[in-house]
Design a protein around this motif. Sequence first.
Motif, PDB file in Angstrom:
ATOM      1  N   LYS A  23      47.146 -25.707  -3.403  1.00 40.90           N
ATOM      2  CA  LYS A  23      47.288 -24.234  -3.099  1.00 40.90           C
ATOM      3  C   LYS A  23      47.424 -23.950  -1.639  1.00 40.90           C
ATOM      4  O   LYS A  23      47.082 -24.981  -0.840  1.00 40.90           O
ATOM      5  N   GLU A  24      47.653 -22.688  -1.345  1.00 45.70           N
ATOM      6  CA  GLU A  24      47.874 -22.647   0.089  1.00 45.70           C
ATOM      7  C   GLU A  24      46.616 -22.522   0.801  1.00 45.70           C
ATOM      8  O   GLU A  24      46.704 -23.098   2.158  1.00 45.70           O
ATOM      9  N   GLU A  25      45.441 -22.604   0.209  1.00 48.37           N
ATOM     10  CA  GLU A  25      44.271 -22.514   0.913  1.00 48.37           C
ATOM     11  C   GLU A  25      43.809 -24.056   1.222  1.00 48.37           C
ATOM     12  O   GLU A  25      43.007 -24.387   1.771  1.00 48.37           O
ATOM     13  N   ASP A  26      44.555 -24.999   0.561  1.00 53.04           N
ATOM     14  CA  ASP A  26      44.478 -26.345   0.566  1.00 53.04           C
ATOM     15  C   ASP A  26      44.931 -27.131   1.997  1.00 53.04           C
ATOM     16  O   ASP A  26      44.794 -28.100   2.321  1.00 53.04           O
ATOM     17  N   ALA A  27      45.836 -26.053   3.018  1.00 48.70           N
ATOM     18  CA  ALA A  27      46.624 -26.527   4.007  1.00 48.70           C
ATOM     19  C   ALA A  27      45.711 -27.415   4.933  1.00 48.70           C
ATOM     20  O   ALA A  27      46.195 -28.593   5.510  1.00 48.70           O
ATOM     21  N   VAL A  50      47.691 -25.796  11.183  1.00 47.09           N
ATOM     22  CA  VAL A  50      47.330 -25.432   9.689  1.00 47.09           C
ATOM     23  C   VAL A  50      48.332 -24.298   9.258  1.00 47.09           C
ATOM     24  O   VAL A  50      48.551 -24.347   7.988  1.00 47.09           O
ATOM     25  N   GLU A  51      48.466 -23.392  10.179  1.00 45.15           N
ATOM     26  CA  GLU A  51      49.403 -22.374   9.662  1.00 45.15           C
ATOM     27  C   GLU A  51      50.746 -22.784   9.031  1.00 45.15           C
ATOM     28  O   GLU A  51      51.394 -22.385   8.007  1.00 45.15           O
ATOM     29  N   GLU A  52      51.308 -23.728   9.943  1.00 46.84           N
ATOM     30  CA  GLU A  52      52.647 -24.276   9.464  1.00 46.84           C
ATOM     31  C   GLU A  52      52.612 -25.054   8.365  1.00 46.84           C
ATOM     32  O   GLU A  52      53.396 -25.192   7.522  1.00 46.84           O
ATOM     33  N   GLN A  53      51.512 -25.790   8.252  1.00 45.91           N
ATOM     34  CA  GLN A  53      51.427 -26.587   6.918  1.00 45.91           C
ATOM     35  C   GLN A  53      51.129 -25.594   5.839  1.00 45.91           C
ATOM     36  O   GLN A  53      51.871 -25.945   4.741  1.00 45.91           O
TER      37      GLN A  53
END
Length: 166
Positions: A7-11, A39-42
């Motif tokens: 999920k996106e929140e797992d970045a 983290v944002e790029e991930q």
Amino acid sequence: MDIREIKEEDARLYLELCQRLDEQSEFIIFEPGERYISVEEQQEHIRDVLSKKRSTLLVADHGNELIGFITIRGNDLKRIQHRATITLGVLEEFQGRGIGKQLMKAAEAWAVKQGIRRFELSVMSHNKQALWLYSRLDYSVEGIRRKSVVLDHEVVNEFYMSKMIE
């Protein structure tokens, strides 16, 4: 432990997993400290992967820690939409417990639903643990990428492997 789609929140957790794998394993393409991503790029990368019909990223979730992953990179071109490239990684302290096998099986189940029938991967020729796992899961060597990786100032061959899945 749970195998699930990322999920996106797992970045942040996924980035930490990848950085730990970079530190632990010579079999990861990134050298320690070479993964320059925020983290944002991930998170953006995760969003991009999840937006594609024939690509995904599955993680092994152990409480509040990600301990392994498998990426599936497919293609929408009609002539090659039946195949995908996979990449697998499991933290050293969790290896030998069947997590890699569980990730591979979950990836196969996901892929069949997407119409993917062939998995491809490359593995360094001296990665005995991975070669053992892949051969037990019916992957076959199709070729050798000679001198394809530089590791500690030495050139290393990679095996190109595949498996037809159902």
